[in-house]
Design an enzyme around this catalytic site. Sequence first.
Site, PDB file in Angstrom:
ATOM      1  N   GLY A   2       6.994  10.598  -1.093  1.00 37.28           N
ATOM      2  CA  GLY A   2       6.218  10.208  -2.261  1.00 37.28           C
ATOM      3  C   GLY A   2       7.118   9.781  -3.399  1.00 37.28           C
ATOM      4  O   GLY A   2       8.176   9.193  -3.191  1.00 37.28           O
ATOM      5  N   ASN A   3       6.711  10.110  -4.617  1.00 42.64           N
ATOM      6  CA  ASN A   3       7.471   9.668  -5.791  1.00 42.64           C
ATOM      7  C   ASN A   3       8.327  10.802  -6.357  1.00 42.64           C
ATOM      8  O   ASN A   3       8.139  11.979  -6.040  1.00 42.64           O
ATOM      9  CB  ASN A   3       6.535   9.107  -6.864  1.00 42.64           C
ATOM     10  CG  ASN A   3       5.552  10.145  -7.393  1.00 42.64           C
ATOM     11  OD1 ASN A   3       5.962  11.188  -7.921  1.00 42.64           O
ATOM     12  ND2 ASN A   3       4.260   9.888  -7.262  1.00 42.64           N
ATOM     13  N   GLU A  16      11.745  12.019   0.979  1.00 44.28           N
ATOM     14  CA  GLU A  16      11.757  10.574   1.210  1.00 44.28           C
ATOM     15  C   GLU A  16      11.032   9.940   0.027  1.00 44.28           C
ATOM     16  O   GLU A  16       9.808   9.985  -0.071  1.00 44.28           O
ATOM     17  CB  GLU A  16      11.056  10.251   2.531  1.00 44.28           C
ATOM     18  CG  GLU A  16      10.702   8.797   2.737  1.00 44.28           C
ATOM     19  CD  GLU A  16      11.902   7.876   2.759  1.00 44.28           C
ATOM     20  OE1 GLU A  16      11.708   6.672   2.554  1.00 44.28           O
ATOM     21  OE2 GLU A  16      13.035   8.349   2.974  1.00 44.28           O
ATOM     22  N   CYS A  47       7.998   2.180   0.224  1.00 48.17           N
ATOM     23  CA  CYS A  47       9.192   2.587  -0.507  1.00 48.17           C
ATOM     24  C   CYS A  47      10.391   1.705  -0.218  1.00 48.17           C
ATOM     25  O   CYS A  47      11.360   1.722  -0.974  1.00 48.17           O
ATOM     26  CB  CYS A  47       9.526   4.047  -0.184  1.00 48.17           C
ATOM     27  SG  CYS A  47       9.692   4.369   1.582  1.00 48.17           S
TER      28      CYS A  47
END
Length: 482
Positions: free
Chosen positions: A196-197, A218, A252
Amino acid sequence: MATLVYTPIEDIPKIHARAREAFESGKAKSIPFRKEQIAQVGYLLKDNEDRLREALRQDLGRPHLETDFLDFSAVYIDVAKAYNSLTKWTAPKKAEFDFRFWAMGPKYRHEAKGVALIIAPFNGPVVMTMSPLIGAIAAGNAVVLKPSEQTPATSALFAELLPKYLDAELYHVINGGVPETTKVLELQWDHILYTGNGRIARVVAAAAAKNLTPLTLELGGKNPVVLDPKSDFKLAAKRILWGRCINSGQACVCPEYVLVPEEHQDAFVNAVKDVYHEFYPDGPEKSDSLSRIVGESHAQRIKNLLDNTKGKIVFGGEVDVAKKYVAPTLVRDVSGDDSLMSEEIFGPVLLVIPVKDTDEALRFINRRDHPLVVYVFSQNKAFQNKILNNTKSGSFVANDTMIIVGVAGLPMGGVGPSGYGYYTGFDMFEQFSHKRACIDSPSWVDMFGFGFRYPPYKSIAPLNALLPSLPPRPGKKSGTQR
C-alpha cells in the site's frame, strides 16, 4: 455477485487463535500438503476466472485483458514455480566448506515463521493477495488475509472461495475497514506483509514494532523515466504511455514522470500524442481498454492535483468524479515543485519534466525519495549504466515499463520509502521463512583443536591456530598479519 460482509470485530481474535492452533498442530509441515494447497490456489483462480474478471470490472472498471495480464498470469507463474521448486527450496542447505567446522556438518534449513498476516491493496487485489499467500503456504505458515475494502466484489469472492479450496483451519480471510484492521494489528503475528502507501505503512510498522514482528512492506513512490535524446521516441512513448495507463495508472511500478532534455521535449510530446490517438481512436471515455479509478475520493484527489498544476495539459485532464473516470493525461513543462509532484498520483497522468542534461536528471531523481523503479530509454549501454550506477531504487528497467514484476527469478521490492523485503518467487518464500542454522559437534573434535576452551585455561596457541590470517595491512606490499 457476492456482497462484502465485514468480519465481526469480536470474531477476529478467534480467527487468529484458530490459525495459531492449526499451525501448532504441525499439519503444514508436510511438503505434499503444502504442494496440494499451492495447487488449490491455482485452481481457485482457474475455476472462477469469469467471476473474478467480473468482480474486477465492478471494482475497478478493469478490462478483462488487464486482469488476465496483471493478475491471473502472475499468480499462475507463482503457483507453478512454488509447486515445482518446493522440495528444492525446503531441502537443508550446507554451509560453505570450512575445515575447522566441517566435522560438525554445518547447515541451515528454512522453517515456517508461524502465523502470517497479509494486508492486500485495492489496485492488484488478486495478484497481491494470492501471490504472497503462495509464498506463505510454501514456507509452511498459517495465513490470515486482509483484502482491501475498496474492492468489495473481489474481497467478497475471496471470503466465499478460500474455505472451499484451502484448509479452512490454516487459511482465513478477514474483511473490513479501519476498525477491523486496527483490531487485526493489535494481535501477535509472526510476519506481516503489507502492500500500500507509506502513510498506512507507518501505522502497520508501529503496530508490528510493539510485538517485534518482522515486516515486508511493498510501497510505491514516483517512478522516473530518463530519456536518452538518441532513443526511439515512438517506442518509448508507446511503452511509457501503456505503463502509465494500464490499470488506470493504479500500480506501484507505473512510470510517473519523464525527464527529457528541454530541446527534445516537443519531439517526445508529439510522439506521445501520436500513441495516444492510436490507443484511443474514439476517445478514452468510450474505450473498453481503460480502467476506472477505485473510488470517488481518489478521483477527486487527482482532480485537485490537476486543477492546481502550473504545467501545460497537452491532452486529457478531464475528470468525472461520480463515474470515477480520469482521462489519460499528458502534462508538459512540469517543475519539481508542481502540485503533480507533491505526491504519488496513482492515476493515468503522465508528466514531462524538461531538464538541461542527464546530470540534472540525476540530481532531480536523487533529491527525492528512492523510487520503486527507475526507468531509462536508451540503446546506449554507457547511458544506461550512468543512470543505474548513480541512482538508487528497488528495481531498474531499460527500454520498457511495468513487466519486470513478472520476470521469474528476480526479487521484487523497494528500498527506503518505497518499501523493504521481497515477494516474488524464491525471495517471497524466504520472506515467510526463518533460516535455522544447525550443527552437530562430535565428541572427538575436542581432541583435535577444541579442547583448549575448557578451564583451567592454559594457552591461547590452539585458538590462534584455528583463526584465519588477516589480509595484508593496507599500505604494505605483501605479507599477512595475525
